[in-house]
Enzyme design. Structure first.
Site, PDB file in Angstrom:
ATOM      1  N   GLY A  38       0.834  -1.208   0.000  1.00 50.05           N
ATOM      2  CA  GLY A  38       0.000   0.000   0.000  1.00 50.05           C
ATOM      3  C   GLY A  38       0.858   1.243   0.000  1.00 50.05           C
ATOM      4  N   SER A  39       0.203   2.401  -0.061  1.00 53.18           N
ATOM      5  CA  SER A  39       0.958   3.647  -0.173  1.00 53.18           C
ATOM      6  C   SER A  39       1.749   3.947   1.101  1.00 53.18           C
ATOM      7  CB  SER A  39       0.010   4.808  -0.500  1.00 53.18           C
ATOM      8  OG  SER A  39      -1.004   4.931   0.484  1.00 53.18           O
ATOM      9  N   ASP A  92       3.144  -2.778   8.299  1.00 50.34           N
ATOM     10  CA  ASP A  92       2.137  -2.770   7.235  1.00 50.34           C
ATOM     11  C   ASP A  92       1.124  -1.652   7.494  1.00 50.34           C
ATOM     12  OD1 ASP A  92       0.715  -3.522   4.992  1.00 50.34           O
ATOM     13  OD2 ASP A  92       0.253  -5.555   5.690  1.00 50.34           O
ATOM     14  N   GLY A  93       0.428  -1.247   6.458  1.00 53.70           N
ATOM     15  CA  GLY A  93      -0.621  -0.240   6.581  1.00 53.70           C
ATOM     16  C   GLY A  93      -1.947  -0.878   6.970  1.00 53.70           C
ATOM     17  N   ALA A  94      -2.982  -0.052   7.037  1.00 51.85           N
ATOM     18  CA  ALA A  94      -4.337  -0.552   7.313  1.00 51.85           C
ATOM     19  C   ALA A  94      -5.324   0.459   6.744  1.00 51.85           C
ATOM     20  CB  ALA A  94      -4.559  -0.732   8.809  1.00 51.85           C
ATOM     21  N   ASP A  95      -6.545   0.000   6.551  1.00 50.46           N
ATOM     22  CA  ASP A  95      -7.588   0.893   6.029  1.00 50.46           C
ATOM     23  C   ASP A  95      -8.421   1.501   7.152  1.00 50.46           C
ATOM     24  OD1 ASP A  95      -7.011   0.408   3.202  1.00 50.46           O
ATOM     25  OD2 ASP A  95      -7.509  -1.636   3.760  1.00 50.46           O
ATOM     26  N   LYS A 106      -8.180  -4.428   6.663  1.00 46.26           N
ATOM     27  CA  LYS A 106      -7.120  -4.300   5.673  1.00 46.26           C
ATOM     28  C   LYS A 106      -7.597  -4.896   4.357  1.00 46.26           C
ATOM     29  CE  LYS A 106      -2.907  -5.432   6.610  1.00 46.26           C
ATOM     30  NZ  LYS A 106      -2.503  -4.333   5.715  1.00 46.26           N
ATOM     31  N   GLY A 107      -6.873  -4.559   3.283  1.00 48.34           N
ATOM     32  CA  GLY A 107      -7.141  -5.231   2.019  1.00 48.34           C
ATOM     33  C   GLY A 107      -7.690  -4.360   0.909  1.00 48.34           C
ATOM     34  N   GLU A 115      -0.979 -10.673   3.480  1.00 46.45           N
ATOM     35  CA  GLU A 115      -0.759  -9.815   4.658  1.00 46.45           C
ATOM     36  C   GLU A 115      -1.150 -10.561   5.935  1.00 46.45           C
ATOM     37  OE1 GLU A 115      -1.321  -5.376   2.719  1.00 46.45           O
ATOM     38  OE2 GLU A 115      -3.084  -6.446   3.406  1.00 46.45           O
TER      39      GLU A 115
HETATM   40  C1  5RP Z   1      -3.331  -3.675   1.221  1.00 42.56           C
HETATM   41  C2  5RP Z   1      -3.618  -3.111   2.553  1.00 42.56           C
HETATM   42  C3  5RP Z   1      -3.051  -1.763   2.849  1.00 42.56           C
HETATM   43  O1  5RP Z   1      -2.229  -1.858   3.956  1.00 42.56           O
HETATM   44  C4  5RP Z   1      -4.166  -0.829   3.122  1.00 42.56           C
HETATM   45  O2  5RP Z   1      -5.029  -0.865   2.005  1.00 42.56           O
HETATM   46  C5  5RP Z   1      -3.669   0.591   3.358  1.00 42.56           C
HETATM   47  O3  5RP Z   1      -3.202   1.129   2.159  1.00 42.56           O
HETATM   48  P1  5RP Z   1      -2.748   2.643   2.054  1.00 42.56           P
HETATM   49  O4  5RP Z   1      -1.552   2.786   2.929  1.00 42.56           O
HETATM   50  O5  5RP Z   1      -2.439   2.839   0.592  1.00 42.56           O
HETATM   51  O6  5RP Z   1      -3.906   3.490   2.510  1.00 42.56           O
HETATM   52  O7  5RP Z   1      -4.256  -3.685   3.395  1.00 42.56           O
HETATM   53  O8  5RP Z   1      -3.996  -4.906   1.036  1.00 42.56           O
END
Ligand code: 5RP
Length: 241
Positions: A38-39, A92-95, A106-107, A115
């Site tokens: 993710g970003s 890792d990131g999260a939504d 996430k996802g 992940e």
């Molecule tokens: C990818 C994820 C990402 O960690 C999540 O979507 C966050 O992404 P971003 O940092 O671009 O907001 O779960 O499957």
């Protein structure tokens, strides 16, 4: 040939970078590091690459083909579960992050299966987000991505609707069905507000045809949140790394 001007970093990007930089400080010599997708995770990959250039020795296990390609391009050495069964630290990131429980959705980036496998194999699972991702209750901002096999997509979809979801099949930017690194499909499931995410994760997981859901319950050890006030770390500050 005209030069391409890079777009300026937005305030949100700056916050994502701050959270990523703070978490990457946890990496120590000799670690196996889970590399998120993710970003926000991309900022962590850049920070990891910088620390690697400065002499820190570690190896990464990526959570997606995209992150593997980015890490390799920046010179980060990668390994696999065939060589290392356990990961010391994953970043890792999260939504969405539920502020009181640190449960996650996430996802949205489509990498939830790898992940979750990487998170489950990690001694410490660190999440990096900008402040917009903190919520009082999961499901308030984003749907729950659910990875499903293509065969029998329609009955799987119906079973998710029976759990109360508003289901949308994920499409690629070109409008074609989105295919995950595992060759599966994603159904984005809106639940409005999720009062019992553990129960929901369990019930979704019982549906035949579901591979995995983007509900990450009880998995985050620490969450680095960045906003205009700076970076703060939620979770157990003394958790073993
Ligand atoms: C990818 C994820 C990402 O960690 C999540 O979507 C966050 O992404 P971003 O940092 O671009 O907001 O779960 O499957």
């Amino acid at each position: 040939m005209s030069a391409v001007t890079p777009s300026p970093e937005t305030e949100r990007d700056a916050h994502k970078r701050m959270a990523a930089e703070a978490a990457v400080k946890l990496v120590e010599d000799g670690m196996v590091v889970g590399v998120g997708t993710g970003s926000t995770a991309t900022f962590a990959i850049e920070a990891l690459a910088r620390r690697h250039r400065e002499g820190l020795r570690f190896m990464g296990i990526p959570t997606s083909e995209r992150s593997a390609a980015r890490a390799t391009a920046l010179g980060i050495p990668l390994t696999s579960f065939a060589v290392h069964r356990q990961i010391d630290l994953t970043i890792d990131g999260a939504d969405e992050v539920e502020r009181d429980t640190l449960n996650l959705i996430k996802g949205l980036g489509g990498a939830l299966l790898r992940e979750k496998i990487v998170a489950a194999a990690s001694r410490h699972f660190a999440i990096i987000v900008d402040g917009v991702k903190l919520v009082d209750r999961l499901g308030s901002r984003v749907p729950v991505p659910v990875e499903v096999v293509e065969f029998g997509l329609e009955p799987t979809w119906a079973a998710l609707e029976a759990l109360g979801a508003t289901v949308r099949p994920r499409l690629s930017p070109e409008g074609k069905p989105f295919i995950t690194d595992g060759g599966n499909r994603i159904l984005d499931c809106g639940f409005a507000s999720i009062s019992d995410p553990g129960w929901l994760e369990e019930r979704i997981g019982r549906i035949v045809g579901v591979v995995e859901s983007g509900l990450f319950i009880g998995r985050a050890d620490s969450v680095f949140v960045a906003d205009a006030a700076g970076v703060r770390r939620l979770g157990n500050p003394h958790a073993a790394i």
